[in-house]
Enzyme design. Structure first.
Site, PDB file in Angstrom:
ATOM      1  N   SER A 458       0.926  -1.249   0.183  1.00 31.50           N
ATOM      2  CA  SER A 458       0.117   0.017  -0.131  1.00 31.50           C
ATOM      3  C   SER A 458       0.913   1.220   0.088  1.00 31.50           C
ATOM      4  CB  SER A 458      -0.865  -0.190   1.342  1.00 31.50           C
ATOM      5  OG  SER A 458      -1.674  -1.238   1.390  1.00 31.50           O
ATOM      6  N   CYS A 631      -6.973  -1.339   7.357  1.00 33.90           N
ATOM      7  CA  CYS A 631      -5.747  -1.809   6.748  1.00 33.90           C
ATOM      8  C   CYS A 631      -4.824  -2.645   7.658  1.00 33.90           C
ATOM      9  CB  CYS A 631      -5.068  -0.790   6.125  1.00 33.90           C
ATOM     10  SG  CYS A 631      -3.658  -1.249   5.219  1.00 33.90           S
ATOM     11  N   ASP A 676      -8.337  -2.853   3.160  1.00 31.97           N
ATOM     12  CA  ASP A 676      -7.211  -2.835   2.366  1.00 31.97           C
ATOM     13  C   ASP A 676      -6.181  -3.915   3.170  1.00 31.97           C
ATOM     14  OD1 ASP A 676      -4.975  -3.199   0.755  1.00 31.97           O
ATOM     15  OD2 ASP A 676      -4.256  -1.001   1.103  1.00 31.97           O
ATOM     16  N   TRP A 678      -4.276  -8.045   3.676  1.00 36.16           N
ATOM     17  CA  TRP A 678      -3.412  -9.058   3.078  1.00 36.16           C
ATOM     18  C   TRP A 678      -3.322 -10.334   4.067  1.00 36.16           C
ATOM     19  CZ3 TRP A 678      -1.726  -4.072   4.452  1.00 36.16           C
ATOM     20  CH2 TRP A 678      -0.919  -4.160   5.544  1.00 36.16           C
TER      21      TRP A 678
END
Length: 678
Positions: A458, A631, A676, A678
């Site tokens: 990001s 995030c 966002d 992962w």
């Protein structure tokens, strides 16, 4: 020039007009000649550029318009190559199961299926039998090569049933540890049925948290009987010949010492920049964000994109092609028995030009073995079962061969899970355990050594603040695996040891990078209240958000409420960008800053704990059409934050469980709850 020439000529005034005429004609002829010269060469130049930037295509079968042939299109949406490999396996096995004079299977990259969105419908109407192999990426998102099709087919305008002549099957690749397990495959499957297509069998849900290859094999075995009904004629009865997958291999040409190796130099200033066409970017700034008291590491790095033509937006991602460390490459070469100085070229065809492999070579040649292993090969991830079957074929020791065959078989599922998956054994470690395996170079790069994939980050800056730099915030991956091996992240290790131009001038580190667009964006109106939740490096995109808000404030824009929840272990060790955040708090860029320190007090405190304490404030922002951003780690933090948000909505809104679920779902659908992860 023309005026100067006329003044220099000893001509009579009466001859001037004649002279001008002669010069004009001559000049015109010269201009026409130049134009013709450029016109004749332009197509060749354009064609050369097209060839240079054209994405390699995979053509297993050429387009066949024979109306008597039954056609099957096998589409894939892939991010790391696994879905593509599964799709190719279907095509290859189909060649042995069906009469190729009557049936043709085509492998199709969804990104190349239609050049424009309005052509999707036109092409799909011509299909009668399709198979989709679709991976889900990130927070329930389609892969890069499937994003355009997914947006058109799943998220586009609703249509009346129009695919009545189409039969289909879908297999998905996902991971149950993530909230949106196989979301893309499920939604494509449902959209196909909703638009009139006939489902051949239940959507396959591959789970990469276990053994996704076993899931695919089981689903594929259910697929063949369904296809047999559609593709076999009445006189083609009986069982198909047992299929044995051929081991792909490139033709290898070894060059003499001293041969100049091909150097792939990313071209800057071009309009096309993506995963297939990255640009070369030097490292301008690199600094450590943790204090010396920390036993971990986090790098702040800035890529210089001046004069590259590359642009980005706040909230986008940057893809970085990093390299394996020297010691990892040397260890791999030793195990494989290759010399790092060997210079070679891979070819996807035989010497007579006939095709040898359905997949183009992964890199250009001539190339040194060191460059091939360092820049293009994934050496640290665990090998999949398909790789073990190749190793078995090249093991000279009978016991090792049988062991490898068992590990890749359905009967060896538990042993594979323990030896490979649970132990996280790398390809190098497996090769060390089976020393009799000797792989030809062409086999290794075609069937064993996976492509080294770009790492995504990001972007932690805003182009309003830093138009010529892309900032990255990277935590160093440095962990001991269950086997005792120290696993070092490829890209995070490279970033930690990168040299910056601010210290070494032009003799600095560089990498090939590209920008991937994201939907993780600030509201279009700066007055809309926002909540940002990002512990650790999850702060990265919010740093870009804050830079954006600071630029808006400086230009006279009015800002709405902005609350930041940040978390780290200890303020004296890993409180990254602390001074920046304090400054943003003082200037009103951040309205409220809440920091959770998980290793300071007698009990651990995380961002979700502070969220519960501030439930009233969070509910007020949600009720005021505010936006929630999250995030960070999808498997841990994001799940905990999601559950906490559910609890706050249910308690503050006095809703039951089903209405709470619907409320949060609507936040996501409206684009007011963005993640966002992962």
């Amino acid at each position: 020039m023309g005026s100067f020439g006329l003044e220099s000529l000893p001509v009579l005034l009466s001859d001037v007009s004649s002279l001008v005429l002669v010069l004009a004609v001559s000049a015109s002829a010269l201009i026409v000649s130049i134009v013709l010269l450029f016109w004749r060469n332009a197509p060749a130049k354009k064609e050369e550029e097209k060839k240079m930037f054209k994405k390699p295509t995979i053509e297993v079968e050429t387009e066949d318009d024979d109306p008597d042939k039954k056609k099957v299109s096998v589409f894939f949406g892939t991010q790391t190559g696994t879905a593509e490999g599964f799709a190719k396996a279907i095509v290859e096995e189909a060649k042995t199961r069906y009469d190729n004079s009557k049936v043709v299977f085509k492998l199709v990259d969804l990104d190349e299926y239609a050049p424009e969105d309005d052509m999707y419908e036109q092409k799909l109407r011509k299909e009668t039998l399709v198979i989709f192999v679709m991976a889900t990426y990130g927070d329930g998102e389609p892969t890069d090569n499937a994003a355009r099709f997914y947006k058109w087919f799943v998220e586009g305008e609703e249509k009346e049933p129009w695919l009545g002549n189409l039969s289909y099957a879908v297999f998905g690749l996902g991971n149950r540890q993530y909230e949106h397990f196989n979301k893309v495959a499920v939604e494509v499957d449902e959209a196909l049925e909703k638009q009139g297509a006939k489902r051949l069998l239940k959507c396959g849900l591959g789970d990469d948290d276990q053994c996704i290859e076993d899931d695919f094999t089981a689903w594929r075995e259910q697929l063949w009987p369904e296809l047999d009904v559609l593709l076999r004629s009445e006189d083609e009865t009986g069982s198909a010949t047992p299929y044995m997958a051929a081991i792909p291999e490139y033709r290898v040409v070894i060059h003499e010492g001293g041969t100049k190796a091909y150097e792939k130099v990313a071209r800057n200033g071009e309009s096309l920049c993506d995963i297939s066409h990255p640009i070369r970017s030097p490292v301008a700034v690199r600094r450590e964000l943790h204090t010396p008291l920390s036993d971990r590491s986090c790098t702040h790095l800035e890529f210089d994109i001046s004069y590259t033509g590359l642009t980005y937006l706040t909230g986008d991602h940057v893809g970085v092609f990093a390299e394996n460390q020297d010691d990892v490459v040397e260890e791999a070469a030793k195990v494989l028995g290759y010399s790092l100085d060997t210079i070679f070229t891979l070819h996807g065809d035989n010497e007579d030009g006939s095709p040898l492999s359905g997949v183009p070579p992964p890199f250009m040649g001539p190339i040194t073995m060191k460059a091939a292993l360092q820049q293009h090969t994934d050496l640290q991830n665990p090998p999949r079962k398909a790789v073990l079957s190749v190793l078995a074929a090249y093991a000279s020791d009978p016991e090792e061969q049988e062991r490898l065959k068992h590990l890749q078989s359905p009967q060896g599922k538990d042993e594979y899970s323990q030896y490979i998956a649970a132990s996280q054994r790398s390809l190098i470690e497996v090769l060390q355990d089976f020393p009799s395996v000797k792989l030809p170079i062409g086999v290794f790069f075609a069937a064993v050594g996976a492509r080294l994939q770009p790492r995504y980050y990001s972007i932690s800056s805003s182009p309003r603040f830093s138009p010529s730099r892309i900032h990255v915030t990277s935590a160093l991956v440095y962990v001991k695996s269950p086997t005792g091996r120290l696993h070092r992240g490829v890209c995070s290790t490279w970033m930690k040891h990168a040299t910056a131009s601010e210290e070494t001038g032009n003799d600095c580190s560089w990498s090939r990078i590209f920008v991937r667009q994201s939907t993780f964006k600030l509201p279009s109106k700066s007055t809309v209240p926002i909540v940002m939740i990002g512990p650790g490096t999850g702060l990265a995109p919010f740093r870009g958000f804050l830079q954006e808000r600071a630029a808006l404030q400086e230009s006279g824009e009015q800002l709405g409420t902005a609350i930041l929840y940040f978390g780290c272990r200890n303020r004296k060790q890993d409180y990254i960008y602390e001074e920046e955040l304090a400054r943003y708090r003082e200037t009103g860029i951040i309205t409220d800053l809440y920091v959770a320190f998980s290793r300071e007090g007698p009990t651990k405190e995380y961002v979700q704990d502070i969220m519960m304490k501030k439930a009233n404030q969070l509910w007020d922002i949600i009720s005021s059409d505010g936006y929630i951003y999250v995030c960070g780690d999808a498997k841990g933090m994001a799940k905990d934050v999601h559950r906490t948000l559910h609890t706050i909505v249910q308690e503050q809104g006095s809703l039951d469980s089903s209405k709470t679920e619907a409320f949060v779902k609507k936040l996501q659908m409206d684009g007011r709850y963005l993640r966002d992860v992962w």
